[in-house]
Design a protein around this motif. Structure first.
Motif, PDB file in Angstrom:
ATOM      1  N   GLU A  87     -36.170   2.383   4.360  1.00 38.30           N
ATOM      2  CA  GLU A  87     -37.357   1.537   4.529  1.00 38.30           C
ATOM      3  C   GLU A  87     -38.585   2.399   4.767  1.00 38.30           C
ATOM      4  N   TRP A  88     -38.457   3.412   5.603  1.00 41.27           N
ATOM      5  CA  TRP A  88     -39.553   4.335   5.895  1.00 41.27           C
ATOM      6  C   TRP A  88     -39.976   5.058   4.615  1.00 41.27           C
ATOM      7  N   GLU A  89     -38.990   5.549   3.863  1.00 47.11           N
ATOM      8  CA  GLU A  89     -39.278   6.285   2.634  1.00 47.11           C
ATOM      9  C   GLU A  89     -39.995   5.391   1.614  1.00 47.11           C
ATOM     10  N   ASP A  90     -39.563   4.136   1.492  1.00 43.44           N
ATOM     11  CA  ASP A  90     -40.230   3.202   0.581  1.00 43.44           C
ATOM     12  C   ASP A  90     -41.687   3.008   0.967  1.00 43.44           C
ATOM     13  N   ARG A  91     -41.960   2.880   2.249  1.00 38.94           N
ATOM     14  CA  ARG A  91     -43.336   2.679   2.713  1.00 38.94           C
ATOM     15  C   ARG A  91     -44.185   3.918   2.469  1.00 38.94           C
ATOM     16  N   VAL A  92     -43.627   5.088   2.675  1.00 40.37           N
ATOM     17  CA  VAL A  92     -44.340   6.333   2.389  1.00 40.37           C
ATOM     18  C   VAL A  92     -44.683   6.396   0.894  1.00 40.37           C
ATOM     19  N   ASN A  93     -43.742   6.003   0.050  1.00 39.80           N
ATOM     20  CA  ASN A  93     -43.984   6.008  -1.392  1.00 39.80           C
ATOM     21  C   ASN A  93     -45.076   5.017  -1.778  1.00 39.80           C
ATOM     22  N   VAL A  94     -45.076   3.831  -1.177  1.00 39.15           N
ATOM     23  CA  VAL A  94     -46.122   2.836  -1.452  1.00 39.15           C
ATOM     24  C   VAL A  94     -47.487   3.407  -1.078  1.00 39.15           C
ATOM     25  N   LEU A  95     -47.579   4.022   0.094  1.00 44.30           N
ATOM     26  CA  LEU A  95     -48.860   4.589   0.533  1.00 44.30           C
ATOM     27  C   LEU A  95     -49.315   5.693  -0.414  1.00 44.30           C
ATOM     28  N   ASN A  96     -48.410   6.573  -0.799  1.00 43.36           N
ATOM     29  CA  ASN A  96     -48.772   7.649  -1.729  1.00 43.36           C
ATOM     30  C   ASN A  96     -49.214   7.093  -3.072  1.00 43.36           C
ATOM     31  N   ASP A  97     -48.520   6.073  -3.565  1.00 47.00           N
ATOM     32  CA  ASP A  97     -48.908   5.445  -4.833  1.00 47.00           C
ATOM     33  C   ASP A  97     -50.288   4.810  -4.735  1.00 47.00           C
ATOM     34  N   MET A  98     -50.571   4.147  -3.621  1.00 45.98           N
ATOM     35  CA  MET A  98     -51.881   3.516  -3.435  1.00 45.98           C
ATOM     36  C   MET A  98     -52.988   4.570  -3.368  1.00 45.98           C
ATOM     37  N   ILE A  99     -52.735   5.660  -2.665  1.00 44.73           N
ATOM     38  CA  ILE A  99     -53.724   6.735  -2.570  1.00 44.73           C
ATOM     39  C   ILE A  99     -53.984   7.334  -3.954  1.00 44.73           C
ATOM     40  N   ASP A 100     -52.918   7.545  -4.725  1.00 47.74           N
ATOM     41  CA  ASP A 100     -53.077   8.055  -6.096  1.00 47.74           C
ATOM     42  C   ASP A 100     -53.874   7.076  -6.959  1.00 47.74           C
ATOM     43  N   ALA A 101     -53.601   5.779  -6.806  1.00 46.68           N
ATOM     44  CA  ALA A 101     -54.323   4.766  -7.583  1.00 46.68           C
ATOM     45  C   ALA A 101     -55.805   4.755  -7.219  1.00 46.68           C
ATOM     46  N   ILE A 102     -56.116   4.944  -5.942  1.00 45.60           N
ATOM     47  CA  ILE A 102     -57.521   5.008  -5.522  1.00 45.60           C
ATOM     48  C   ILE A 102     -58.182   6.240  -6.131  1.00 45.60           C
ATOM     49  N   ASP A 103     -57.497   7.373  -6.092  1.00 45.32           N
ATOM     50  CA  ASP A 103     -58.048   8.596  -6.698  1.00 45.32           C
ATOM     51  C   ASP A 103     -58.325   8.376  -8.177  1.00 45.32           C
ATOM     52  N   ASP A 104     -57.400   7.738  -8.875  1.00 46.60           N
ATOM     53  CA  ASP A 104     -57.586   7.459 -10.304  1.00 46.60           C
ATOM     54  C   ASP A 104     -58.784   6.538 -10.526  1.00 46.60           C
ATOM     55  N   LYS A 105     -58.901   5.513  -9.698  1.00 42.42           N
ATOM     56  CA  LYS A 105     -60.016   4.561  -9.840  1.00 42.42           C
ATOM     57  C   LYS A 105     -61.337   5.259  -9.554  1.00 42.42           C
ATOM     58  N   LEU A 106     -61.387   6.096  -8.513  1.00 38.39           N
ATOM     59  CA  LEU A 106     -62.616   6.835  -8.205  1.00 38.39           C
ATOM     60  C   LEU A 106     -62.977   7.769  -9.354  1.00 38.39           C
ATOM     61  N   ASP A 107     -61.967   8.413  -9.947  1.00 39.11           N
ATOM     62  CA  ASP A 107     -62.227   9.280 -11.105  1.00 39.11           C
ATOM     63  C   ASP A 107     -62.812   8.491 -12.269  1.00 39.11           C
ATOM     64  N   SER A 108     -62.270   7.298 -12.485  1.00 35.80           N
ATOM     65  CA  SER A 108     -62.760   6.483 -13.599  1.00 35.80           C
ATOM     66  C   SER A 108     -64.167   5.942 -13.339  1.00 35.80           C
ATOM     67  N   LEU A 109     -64.546   5.871 -12.061  1.00 33.41           N
ATOM     68  CA  LEU A 109     -65.897   5.426 -11.710  1.00 33.41           C
ATOM     69  C   LEU A 109     -66.887   6.601 -11.711  1.00 33.41           C
ATOM     70  N   GLY A 110     -66.380   7.791 -11.986  1.00 38.14           N
ATOM     71  CA  GLY A 110     -67.261   8.949 -12.051  1.00 38.14           C
ATOM     72  C   GLY A 110     -67.425   9.686 -10.745  1.00 38.14           C
ATOM     73  N   GLU A 111     -66.453   9.588  -9.873  1.00 32.61           N
ATOM     74  CA  GLU A 111     -66.533  10.280  -8.580  1.00 32.61           C
ATOM     75  C   GLU A 111     -65.494  11.353  -8.510  1.00 32.61           C
TER      76      GLU A 111
END
Length: 78
Positions: A54-78
């Motif tokens: 359960e802990w590992e799944d939550r860590v993976n969700v957080l890492n995926d969300m952080i990666d998705a934010i980085d991708d979105k910021l990159d696509s916005l030109g940041e």
């Protein structure tokens, strides 16, 4: 931690669709703070196997969300 463990289970990349750069940056900070807090609480996989997964799944969700934010910021030109 900004997010409780049960709240992490409900996180989804669709939440990011309506956020602007500032909101994304703040959300990323909150996710990172939560991830940092979870890393301190890592259970022993040999003693508490189900809790560890359960802990590992939550860590993976957080890492995926952080990666998705980085991708979105990159696509916005940041």
């Amino acid at each position: 931690m900004p997010f409780e463990p049960e709240e992490i289970d409900d996180l989804d990349e669709s939440l990011l669709e309506t956020m602007d750069r500032e909101e994304l940056a703040e959300f990323k900070r909150q996710l990172q703070d939560t991830l940092d807090g979870l890393m301190v609480l890592e259970p022993d996989p040999d003693d508490e196997e189900e809790e560890y997964y359960e802990w590992e799944d939550r860590v993976n969700v957080l890492n995926d969300m952080i990666d998705a934010i980085d991708d979105k910021l990159d696509s916005l030109g940041e």
